[in-house]
Scaffold this active site. Structure first.
Site, PDB file in Angstrom:
ATOM      1  N   LYS A  66       0.833  -1.058   0.033  1.00  0.00           N
ATOM      2  CA  LYS A  66       0.026  -0.263   0.020  1.00  0.00           C
ATOM      3  C   LYS A  66       1.014   1.325  -0.059  1.00  0.00           C
ATOM      4  O   LYS A  66       0.557   2.502  -0.526  1.00  0.00           O
ATOM      5  CB  LYS A  66      -0.908   0.199   0.951  1.00  0.00           C
ATOM      6  CG  LYS A  66      -2.080  -0.940   1.040  1.00  0.00           C
ATOM      7  CD  LYS A  66      -2.942  -0.968   2.119  1.00  0.00           C
ATOM      8  CE  LYS A  66      -4.158  -1.885   2.144  1.00  0.00           C
ATOM      9  NZ  LYS A  66      -5.212  -1.751   3.544  1.00  0.00           N
ATOM     10  N   ASP A 102     -10.015   2.466   2.654  1.00  0.00           N
ATOM     11  CA  ASP A 102     -10.262   1.864   3.855  1.00  0.00           C
ATOM     12  C   ASP A 102     -10.776   2.647   5.054  1.00  0.00           C
ATOM     13  O   ASP A 102     -11.714   2.035   5.528  1.00  0.00           O
ATOM     14  CB  ASP A 102      -8.830   1.646   4.271  1.00  0.00           C
ATOM     15  CG  ASP A 102      -8.245   0.431   3.389  1.00  0.00           C
ATOM     16  OD1 ASP A 102      -9.077  -0.486   2.981  1.00  0.00           O
ATOM     17  OD2 ASP A 102      -6.932   0.371   3.347  1.00  0.00           O
TER      18      ASP A 102
END
Length: 281
Positions: A66, A102
């Site tokens: 990420k 997220d």
């Protein structure tokens, strides 16, 4: 021509992302296919180059990539920059744009499942990794009363405290033992670590012996559906939220970034629950 989407991570064999995205494409009549791509850390740049070369329409990004993918994208939106991680890549006519869904996915699930206003609540965050950064950023953007952090390595919470200060939200770092003795101070407790995840289901990141009734206890883990932390919270009268809502909502937001269409979140959740052997609600 069928569009291609995918997941970049290592390992990815356990991921349920292909299941929920391919089902959503099918239900909506979108000609597309989602694949899981196992990318070793040393090949992240080549994977991003592959998105361009193969004209892959978009990708999710999971651990451990990420942060690493950010160096190779053409543009990163403000929220993802603030979080310091990307979990969604959109290929817009050859331009690769990074987003992070997220935190937004988490906050939506927390609000939907508890039906409570958290803007003035006192929050305890367990953990200081990438998951914590996304959740904390979204909570601060939404608004909370104050926020405290506890982690095995206290130094890792310092960037989170600085982030809270940017939003003018009172914050502090606290030792785990002190947090456990002062649980009465918290309205919301959120575990962002992997402690309690299958197969280590008998572990818990925090003792809840002094938990006050009606405290919201949330765990980003969704396998098992009810971690030891959530079991103890339920036994002591807490309101519990597992990680399925976050997983599904962040996936739905990614889907919307790629297609401009909102998928059926209820169906996505049913797919995940069926796969995990839980109730389909």
């Amino acid at each position: 021509m069928e569009k291609v989407f995918g997941l970049l991570g290592h390992p990815v064999g356990h991921s349920m992302s292909p299941l929920i995205h391919n089902n959503a494409f099918l239900k909506l009549g979108i000609e597309a296919r989602y694949h899981a791509f196992d990318v070793k850390p040393e090949f992240v740049k080549e994977a991003i180059d592959g998105i361009r070369a193969l004209n892959i329409s978009g990708c999710n990004v999971t651990v451990p990539h990420k942060i690493a993918v950010m160096d190779f994208l053409d543009e990163i939106n403000d929220e993802a920059l603030q979080i310091g991680a990307v979990n969604t890549i959109v290929n817009k006519d050859g331009k690769l744009i990074g987003y992070n869904t997220d935190g937004r996915g988490y906050v939506k699930s927390l609000l939907d499942e508890t039906e409570e206003d958290i803007r003035e609540k006192s929050v305890l965050i367990i953990g200081a990794g990438g998951g914590a950064r996304g959740v904390v950023t979204a909570l601060l953007r939404h608004g909370v009363g104050n926020i405290e952090f506890t982690n095995r390595t206290i130094e890792k919470t310092i960037p989170l405290v600085k982030l809270a200060k940017e939003f003018h939200v009172p914050s502090a770092t606290i030792e785990k033992e002190v947090a456990e003795e002062n649980l009465i101070n918290y309205d919301v407790i959120i575990n962002t670590t992997s402690v309690g995840m299958s197969p280590n289901i008998h572990h818990s990141p925090l003792s809840l012996k002094l938990l006050k009734t009606d405290t919201i206890v949330s765990d980003l883990i969704y396998n098992p559906l009810e971690t030891k932390l959530l079991q103890e919270a339920k036994e002591r009268g807490g309101k519990t939220v597992n990680g399925i809502g976050m997983f599904v909502n962040q996936a739905a937001l990614s889907f919307e970034h790629w297609t401009g269409v909102k998928p059926d979140i209820t169906q996505m959740k049913k797919n995940v629950l069926q796969q995990l052997g839980g109730t389909t609600c």
